[in-house]
Design a protein around this motif. Structure first.
Motif, PDB file in Angstrom:
ATOM      1  N   LEU A 101      12.715   5.470   3.907  1.00 11.88           N
ATOM      2  CA  LEU A 101      13.558   6.668   3.962  1.00 11.88           C
ATOM      3  C   LEU A 101      14.917   6.404   3.320  1.00 11.88           C
ATOM      4  CD1 LEU A 101      12.796   7.962   7.578  1.00 11.88           C
ATOM      5  CD2 LEU A 101      11.940   8.895   5.415  1.00 11.88           C
ATOM      6  N   ARG A 102      15.393   5.166   3.426  1.00 15.51           N
ATOM      7  CA  ARG A 102      16.682   4.812   2.821  1.00 15.51           C
ATOM      8  C   ARG A 102      16.520   4.450   1.342  1.00 15.51           C
ATOM      9  NH1 ARG A 102      17.224   2.045   8.032  1.00 15.51           N
ATOM     10  NH2 ARG A 102      18.702   3.240   9.322  1.00 15.51           N
ATOM     11  N   GLN A 103      15.261   4.429   0.877  1.00 15.01           N
ATOM     12  CA  GLN A 103      14.916   4.181  -0.525  1.00 15.01           C
ATOM     13  C   GLN A 103      15.426   2.832  -1.027  1.00 15.01           C
ATOM     14  OE1 GLN A 103      16.330   8.363  -1.778  1.00 15.01           O
ATOM     15  NE2 GLN A 103      14.535   8.052  -3.069  1.00 15.01           N
ATOM     16  N   ARG A 104      15.264   1.843  -0.167  1.00 16.23           N
ATOM     17  CA  ARG A 104      15.585   0.462  -0.551  1.00 16.23           C
ATOM     18  C   ARG A 104      14.718  -0.478   0.297  1.00 16.23           C
ATOM     19  NH1 ARG A 104      19.249  -2.675  -3.220  1.00 16.23           N
ATOM     20  NH2 ARG A 104      19.801  -4.679  -2.270  1.00 16.23           N
ATOM     21  N   TYR A 105      13.650  -0.987  -0.319  1.00 20.92           N
ATOM     22  CA  TYR A 105      12.741  -1.850   0.422  1.00 20.92           C
ATOM     23  C   TYR A 105      12.059  -2.820  -0.540  1.00 20.92           C
ATOM     24  CZ  TYR A 105       9.381   1.735  -1.182  1.00 20.92           C
ATOM     25  OH  TYR A 105       8.645   2.618  -1.937  1.00 20.92           O
ATOM     26  N   CYS A 106      11.491  -3.888  -0.005  1.00 19.78           N
ATOM     27  CA  CYS A 106      10.836  -4.887  -0.844  1.00 19.78           C
ATOM     28  C   CYS A 106       9.657  -5.496  -0.089  1.00 19.78           C
ATOM     29  CB  CYS A 106      11.825  -5.979  -1.267  1.00 19.78           C
ATOM     30  SG  CYS A 106      12.518  -6.912   0.112  1.00 19.78           S
ATOM     31  N   LEU A 107       8.864  -6.255  -0.826  1.00 21.98           N
ATOM     32  CA  LEU A 107       7.681  -6.922  -0.269  1.00 21.98           C
ATOM     33  C   LEU A 107       6.780  -5.897   0.437  1.00 21.98           C
ATOM     34  CD1 LEU A 107       9.494 -10.105   1.107  1.00 21.98           C
ATOM     35  CD2 LEU A 107       8.532  -9.711  -1.167  1.00 21.98           C
ATOM     36  N   GLY A 108       6.107  -6.293   1.521  1.00 16.93           N
ATOM     37  CA  GLY A 108       5.159  -5.382   2.159  1.00 16.93           C
ATOM     38  C   GLY A 108       5.513  -5.000   3.571  1.00 16.93           C
ATOM     39  N   SER A 109       6.763  -5.224   3.978  1.00 18.08           N
ATOM     40  CA  SER A 109       7.120  -4.991   5.379  1.00 18.08           C
ATOM     41  C   SER A 109       6.988  -3.525   5.785  1.00 18.08           C
ATOM     42  CB  SER A 109       8.538  -5.484   5.655  1.00 18.08           C
ATOM     43  OG  SER A 109       9.471  -4.812   4.842  1.00 18.08           O
ATOM     44  N   CYS A 110       7.125  -2.597   4.828  1.00 17.28           N
ATOM     45  CA  CYS A 110       6.990  -1.176   5.181  1.00 17.28           C
ATOM     46  C   CYS A 110       5.575  -0.871   5.671  1.00 17.28           C
ATOM     47  CB  CYS A 110       7.366  -0.283   4.002  1.00 17.28           C
ATOM     48  SG  CYS A 110       6.329  -0.459   2.539  1.00 17.28           S
ATOM     49  N   ASP A 111       4.578  -1.592   5.162  1.00 19.52           N
ATOM     50  CA  ASP A 111       3.202  -1.406   5.635  1.00 19.52           C
ATOM     51  C   ASP A 111       3.059  -1.827   7.088  1.00 19.52           C
ATOM     52  OD1 ASP A 111       2.308  -0.472   3.181  1.00 19.52           O
ATOM     53  OD2 ASP A 111       1.561  -2.428   2.509  1.00 19.52           O
ATOM     54  N   MET A 112       3.790  -2.863   7.493  1.00 16.94           N
ATOM     55  CA  MET A 112       3.676  -3.337   8.868  1.00 16.94           C
ATOM     56  C   MET A 112       4.263  -2.326   9.851  1.00 16.94           C
ATOM     57  SD  MET A 112       1.947  -5.938   8.352  1.00 16.94           S
ATOM     58  CE  MET A 112       1.851  -6.469  10.057  1.00 16.94           C
ATOM     59  N   LYS A 162      12.739  -7.932  -6.180  1.00 17.51           N
ATOM     60  CA  LYS A 162      13.067  -6.611  -6.707  1.00 17.51           C
ATOM     61  C   LYS A 162      12.799  -5.538  -5.649  1.00 17.51           C
ATOM     62  CE  LYS A 162      12.178  -3.568 -10.656  1.00 17.51           C
ATOM     63  NZ  LYS A 162      11.397  -3.398 -11.921  1.00 17.51           N
ATOM     64  N   HIS A 163      13.802  -4.697  -5.409  1.00 17.04           N
ATOM     65  CA  HIS A 163      13.658  -3.633  -4.425  1.00 17.04           C
ATOM     66  C   HIS A 163      12.944  -2.425  -5.030  1.00 17.04           C
ATOM     67  CE1 HIS A 163      16.726  -5.925  -2.216  1.00 17.04           C
ATOM     68  NE2 HIS A 163      16.246  -5.309  -1.145  1.00 17.04           N
ATOM     69  N   MET A 164      12.193  -1.723  -4.176  1.00 11.84           N
ATOM     70  CA  MET A 164      11.559  -0.462  -4.551  1.00 11.84           C
ATOM     71  C   MET A 164      12.396   0.691  -4.009  1.00 11.84           C
ATOM     72  SD  MET A 164       7.576  -1.563  -3.795  1.00 11.84           S
ATOM     73  CE  MET A 164       7.979  -2.770  -2.520  1.00 11.84           C
ATOM     74  N   LYS A 165      12.347   1.821  -4.713  1.00 14.69           N
ATOM     75  CA  LYS A 165      13.186   2.961  -4.328  1.00 14.69           C
ATOM     76  C   LYS A 165      12.396   4.236  -4.042  1.00 14.69           C
ATOM     77  CE  LYS A 165      17.059   1.275  -7.132  1.00 14.69           C
ATOM     78  NZ  LYS A 165      18.011   1.590  -8.242  1.00 14.69           N
ATOM     79  N   GLU A 166      11.113   4.257  -4.401  1.00 13.12           N
ATOM     80  CA  GLU A 166      10.341   5.492  -4.245  1.00 13.12           C
ATOM     81  C   GLU A 166      10.120   5.808  -2.765  1.00 13.12           C
ATOM     82  OE1 GLU A 166       8.557   3.161  -7.797  1.00 13.12           O
ATOM     83  OE2 GLU A 166       9.221   2.743  -5.736  1.00 13.12           O
ATOM     84  N   ALA A 167      10.459   7.016  -2.377  1.00 14.41           N
ATOM     85  CA  ALA A 167      10.230   7.467  -1.003  1.00 14.41           C
ATOM     86  C   ALA A 167       8.841   8.078  -0.936  1.00 14.41           C
ATOM     87  CB  ALA A 167      11.297   8.478  -0.584  1.00 14.41           C
ATOM     88  N   LEU A 168       7.830   7.236  -0.684  1.00 15.18           N
ATOM     89  CA  LEU A 168       6.436   7.664  -0.689  1.00 15.18           C
ATOM     90  C   LEU A 168       5.827   7.491   0.699  1.00 15.18           C
ATOM     91  CD1 LEU A 168       5.351   5.868  -3.995  1.00 15.18           C
ATOM     92  CD2 LEU A 168       5.897   8.288  -3.732  1.00 15.18           C
ATOM     93  N   GLY A 169       4.694   8.174   0.902  1.00 15.93           N
ATOM     94  CA  GLY A 169       3.977   8.030   2.161  1.00 15.93           C
ATOM     95  C   GLY A 169       3.974   9.311   2.963  1.00 15.93           C
ATOM     96  N   THR A 170       3.484   9.212   4.206  1.00 19.51           N
ATOM     97  CA  THR A 170       3.396  10.348   5.125  1.00 19.51           C
ATOM     98  C   THR A 170       4.491  10.206   6.174  1.00 19.51           C
ATOM     99  OG1 THR A 170       1.003  10.411   4.766  1.00 19.51           O
ATOM    100  CG2 THR A 170       1.857  11.590   6.687  1.00 19.51           C
ATOM    101  N   HIS A 227       0.824  -1.216   0.000  1.00 15.36           N
ATOM    102  CA  HIS A 227       0.000   0.000   0.000  1.00 15.36           C
ATOM    103  C   HIS A 227       0.855   1.262   0.000  1.00 15.36           C
ATOM    104  CE1 HIS A 227      -2.773   3.128   1.502  1.00 15.36           C
ATOM    105  NE2 HIS A 227      -3.733   2.386   0.994  1.00 15.36           N
ATOM    106  N   ARG A 228       1.814   1.342   0.895  1.00  7.98           N
ATOM    107  CA  ARG A 228       2.807   2.424   1.002  1.00  7.98           C
ATOM    108  C   ARG A 228       2.265   3.751   1.524  1.00  7.98           C
ATOM    109  NH1 ARG A 228       6.683   2.235  -4.273  1.00  7.98           N
ATOM    110  NH2 ARG A 228       4.772   2.799  -5.364  1.00  7.98           N
ATOM    111  N   ASP A 229       1.029   3.759   2.025  1.00  6.43           N
ATOM    112  CA  ASP A 229       0.542   4.993   2.650  1.00  6.43           C
ATOM    113  C   ASP A 229      -0.489   4.663   3.734  1.00  6.43           C
ATOM    114  OD1 ASP A 229       0.504   7.718   3.104  1.00  6.43           O
ATOM    115  OD2 ASP A 229      -1.042   8.118   1.597  1.00  6.43           O
ATOM    116  N   LEU A 230      -0.196   3.646   4.536  1.00  6.45           N
ATOM    117  CA  LEU A 230      -1.089   3.321   5.645  1.00  6.45           C
ATOM    118  C   LEU A 230      -0.995   4.419   6.708  1.00  6.45           C
ATOM    119  CD1 LEU A 230      -0.617  -0.518   6.240  1.00  6.45           C
ATOM    120  CD2 LEU A 230      -2.288   0.645   4.793  1.00  6.45           C
TER     121      LEU A 230
END
Length: 501
Positions: free
Chosen positions: A208-219, A191-199, A158-161
């Motif tokens: 913030l480090r612009q290197r993430y994958c899967l859905g752990s950022c939502d958690m 594949k890693h994502m690089k977009e720094a999105l969200g609130t 989702h990237r904006d919970l």
């Protein structure tokens, strides 16, 4: 500037591959104008990064809807890419705790998303007005987790919970749904994502480090939300620079004055989410099994098991086009109708779907005749999604509601001419359907076109079989009725005292 048809066509094609042709084709409208079907009132329901969300309603159906419109001429390349991703994701989602996308209207210059209207307001507003009890916080968390677990199972991040993106479905309701998929996308396992999105206050360290994958950022974001629900304050706040530094190091403080009333399990739940290393952070499926929220599923109301079995028996014996009609009806049900049925789906499902083996196990515990059981098992796919379940439940409705049937008819009538022709129906159903056979069974007056009255009469044929007699283990009411009178009185008194005090 016209919309890029190839990009939107690609989004549609990918969604069809995930949820089927009809649920996508029937909701993606290019030959009728939004104004032909929907009246927009102009009342602003909310605002987001993509603009205003306006109140509206279907001209021939009950209830309000919400419309988010994009002027395609004003979007830059990055915004267009996000819109393609949003359309693809939203068309592919089908879960009780996710706001339903009812239709997409595309013209040369505008694209509009028509969604169910969430009348109960934001979770943010409830938290702002009053501190949540720990039980309320756990219940809300369980609702949110179901949505997030389903997203991640479907390969979506989702990237904006945040508190503002969980809304209650009706005034006075405690049923939460997730909205706003403007930053969402399908992720790749390696594949890693690089977009720094969200609130900022909710973003994970790896974002913030612009290197993430899967859905752990939502958690991580969910951990921030639960922290607020339990304490009434943000774990990370201050200037953007200071907040970012605290997030990257994972420094937060549970003030004793705010947390003394929170249980050990509640604190453990939060601290297992706000972990800097994504590999050590609790994931959605583990969070659903955490003792702090695990017991919430038991309180979900069900429906009569007779209804479940009869519905699946009837849809199993229906023709392919009758099943398609029921599928269209499932996407046309009002909130009140879905509220009657969604509890049974939630109780039977795991990670947002009902596995064939799980339903088989459930049916085997009931007094279902061998002929009906065999027919159901032969029909069942490997996974039953929310709308598949709703379609089966509509197959045992003795009366098909005309407004729902009319909305379903619109899924096939792409041009809004009031009848279905073989050529247009073939376009919606695809080449795997024998349209000549469909017309032979559904063109009841043999005039070469399926009118709405033909369609409605055809739907009534599905429910002509009698109900299946079986046990009733999904009904809270029926279980209490089977108790001895003394126990029923004691149970009612206990419930009354709990509410009183």
């Amino acid at each position: 500037m016209a919309a890029d048809p190839k990009s939107f066509a690609t989004a549609q094609s990918r969604a069809i591959g995930r949820v089927g042709r009809l649920p996508v084709q029937g909701r993606y409208v290019t030959r009728r104008r939004l104004e032909d079907d929907i009246e927009v009132t102009g009342k602003i329901l909310g605002t987001g990064c993509s603009g205003e969300v306006l109140a509206a309603h279907f001209r021939d159906g009950p209830g309000r809807v919400a419309v988010k419109a994009y002027d395609l001429r004003l979007l830059d390349e990055a915004q267009r890419e996000r819109l393609y991703a949003e359309v693809e994701v939203f068309l592919s989602l089908d879960h009780p705790h996710i706001a339903r996308l009812l239709a997409v209207y595309e013209s040369r210059t505008k694209l509009s998303l028509v969604m169910e209207c969430m009348e109960g307001g934001e979770l943010f507003d409830r938290v702002a007005h009053a501190r949540q009890s720990e039980h309320q916080a756990a219940q809300a968390t369980w609702h949110m987790l179901q949505a997030v677990s389903y997203l991640h199972r479907s390969g979506v991040v989702h990237r904006d919970l945040k508190l503002e993106n969980f809304l209650y479905d009706a005034s006075g309701s405690d049923f939460l749904k997730l909205i706003d998929f403007g930053f969402s996308k399908f992720f790749h396992q390696k594949k890693h994502m690089k977009e720094a999105l969200g609130t900022m206050n909710y973003v994970a360290p790896e974002v913030l480090r612009q290197r993430y994958c899967l859905g752990s950022c939502d958690m991580w974001s969910l951990g921030v939300i639960v922290f607020v629900l339990l304490s009434g304050e943000m774990p990370f706040q201050g200037s953007d620079v200071g907040t970012a530094r605290a997030i990257k190091t994972g420094r937060f403080w549970m003030k004793p004055g705010k947390w003394f009333h929170v249980s050990k399990d509640g604190k453990d739940f939060v601290t297992r989410l706000l972990v800097v290393d994504p590999a050590k952070r609790m994931q959605a499926e583990d969070a659903l099994r955490h003792p702090w929220v695990h017991s919430m599923k038991a309180s979900v109301p069900g429906v009569r098991s007779t209804t479940v079995v009869t519905g699946f028996r009837n849809i199993a014996r229906a023709s392919r086009f009758q099943r398609a009609c029921l599928q269209a009806m499932a996407w046309s049900l009002t909130l009140a109708e879905r509220r009657r049925l969604r509890g049974a789906f939630i109780r039977l499902s795991t990670d947002g779907v009902i596995a064939r083996e799980e339903l088989q196990e459930y049916l085997s515990k009931l007094s279902v005749g061998k002929e009906d059981f065999d027919a159901i098992m032969e029909f069942l796919p490997e996974e039953i999604h929310y709308s598949d379940f709703l379609a089966a439940m509509m197959a045992c409705e003795s009366e098909q509601h005309e407004d729902v049937a009319r909305s379903a008819f619109r899924h096939f009538d792409l041009e809004g001419v009031g009848h279905l022709t073989p050529a247009r129906l073939q376009e919606v159903l695809g080449n795997e359907f024998d349209v000549a056979a469909v017309f032979d069974e559904a063109d009841l007056d043999r005039d070469g076109a399926i009118s709405f009255h033909d369609f409605l009469a055809y739907l009534h044929q599905i429910t002509e079989l009698p109900s299946v007699e079986c046990l009733d283990d999904l009904s809270e009411v029926s279980r209490s009725e089977k108790l001895p009178k003394r126990k029923r009185i004691r149970q009612a008194l206990k419930s009354w005292l709990a509410n009183f005090f």
